[in-house]
Design an enzyme around this catalytic site. Structure first.
Site, mmCIF file in Angstrom:
data_model
loop_
_atom_site.group_PDB
_atom_site.id
_atom_site.type_symbol
_atom_site.label_atom_id
_atom_site.label_comp_id
_atom_site.label_asym_id
_atom_site.label_seq_id
_atom_site.Cartn_x
_atom_site.Cartn_y
_atom_site.Cartn_z
ATOM 1 N N CYS A 182 0.841 -1.204 0.000
ATOM 2 C CA CYS A 182 0.000 0.000 0.000
ATOM 3 C C CYS A 182 0.869 1.245 0.000
ATOM 4 O O CYS A 182 1.895 1.302 0.675
ATOM 5 C CB CYS A 182 -0.899 0.031 1.233
ATOM 6 N N MET A 202 -8.272 0.415 0.952
ATOM 7 C CA MET A 202 -7.556 -0.347 1.978
ATOM 8 C C MET A 202 -7.583 0.378 3.321
ATOM 9 O O MET A 202 -7.693 -0.249 4.374
ATOM 10 C CB MET A 202 -6.115 -0.625 1.539
ATOM 11 N N GLU A 203 -7.519 1.697 3.283
ATOM 12 C CA GLU A 203 -7.566 2.479 4.523
ATOM 13 C C GLU A 203 -8.939 2.354 5.178
ATOM 14 O O GLU A 203 -9.048 2.206 6.396
ATOM 15 C CB GLU A 203 -7.214 3.943 4.231
ATOM 16 N N ASP A 260 -11.497 -6.801 21.619
ATOM 17 C CA ASP A 260 -10.508 -6.784 22.698
ATOM 18 C C ASP A 260 -11.093 -6.229 23.994
ATOM 19 O O ASP A 260 -10.868 -6.778 25.067
ATOM 20 C CB ASP A 260 -9.293 -5.957 22.274
#
Length: 168
Positions: A79, A116-117, A131
Site C-alpha cells: 500500500c 484499503m484504509e 478486545d
C-alpha cells in the site's frame, strides 16, 4: 466470466511490485467500508448503556479505527502511504440481531484509492471492540467486512452490488 485484468501488484516476472502511480491524475477519492461484530445481548447492552467496566468502548474503538486507517501502509506491504484528509468511523448498535455495525469513510485528494484504509479502519475498530469486550463475551464474531462504496479515479462512482452483511 473471463476477466482480462491483471493483478496490479505483480510484475511481468511474477514478483511482488508496488504499483507506480506517478503518472496518475490527482483526483478527489473516497471509500466507505462496513463490517460488524456479533455478540451476546448482555454485551451489547453493557456497551450501549455505558456500563462496561473499561469505559466508553465506542470512543476507544473509533480512535483505534482512525489510527488504523492512518497506518495502513505500515500494515499492508504494497500500500502507498497516503495523506488522508478525512477518516470517520461510526457505530450502529443493532439489538434485534445482537450486532454492532461499523462504517468507515476515508477521503483524500490523490493518485490512488483509499479502499484499503477504509477496510483497515473497520477491521481495527472491530478488533478493538472485541478486545475490550472479550472478558465478558469471548464468543463474539467479526464479519461482513467489505468495501461498500468508492468514488474517484478512473472507476468513478462504484457501489457494492450485493449486500452480504447479514450473513454469519
Amino acid at each position: 466470466m473471463a476477466d482480462d485484468k491483471k493483478l496490479s501488484h505483480i510484475d511481468e516476472q511474477g514478483q511482488a511490485n508496488m504499483v507506480d502511480v506517478t503518472e496518475k491524475v490527482v483526483s478527489q477519492r473516497q471509500a466507505v467500508a462496513v463490517g460488524f461484530v456479533k455478540m451476546q445481548a448482555h454485551t451489547l447492552d453493557m456497551i450501549t448503556t455505558g456500563r462496561h467496566a473499561k469505559g466508553d468502548v465506542f470512543a476507544v474503538a473509533r480512535i483505534a479505527g482512525i489510527q488504523g486507517a492512518k497506518r495502513c501502509s505500515e500494515l499492508i506491504p504494497l500500500c502507498h502511504p497516503l495523506m488522508l484528509t478525512k477518516v470517520n468511523v461510526e457505530f450502529s448498535p443493532d439489538p434485534e440481531h445482537n450486532k454492532v455495525h461499523i462504517k468507515s469513510l476515508c477521503k483524500l485528494a490523490g493518485q490512488t484509492g483509499v479502499e484499503m484504509e477504509a477496510l483497515t479502519a473497520v477491521s481495527v475498530a472491530a478488533l478493538t471492540l472485541f478486545d475490550m469486550c472479550k472478558a465478558v463475551d469471548p464468543s463474539m464474531q467479526i464479519g461482513g467486512i467489505k468495501v461498500s462504496e468508492k468514488l474517484g479515479g478512473k472507476t468513478g462512482h462504484w457501489l457494492a452490488e450485493h449486500d452480504m452483511e447479514g450473513t454469519d
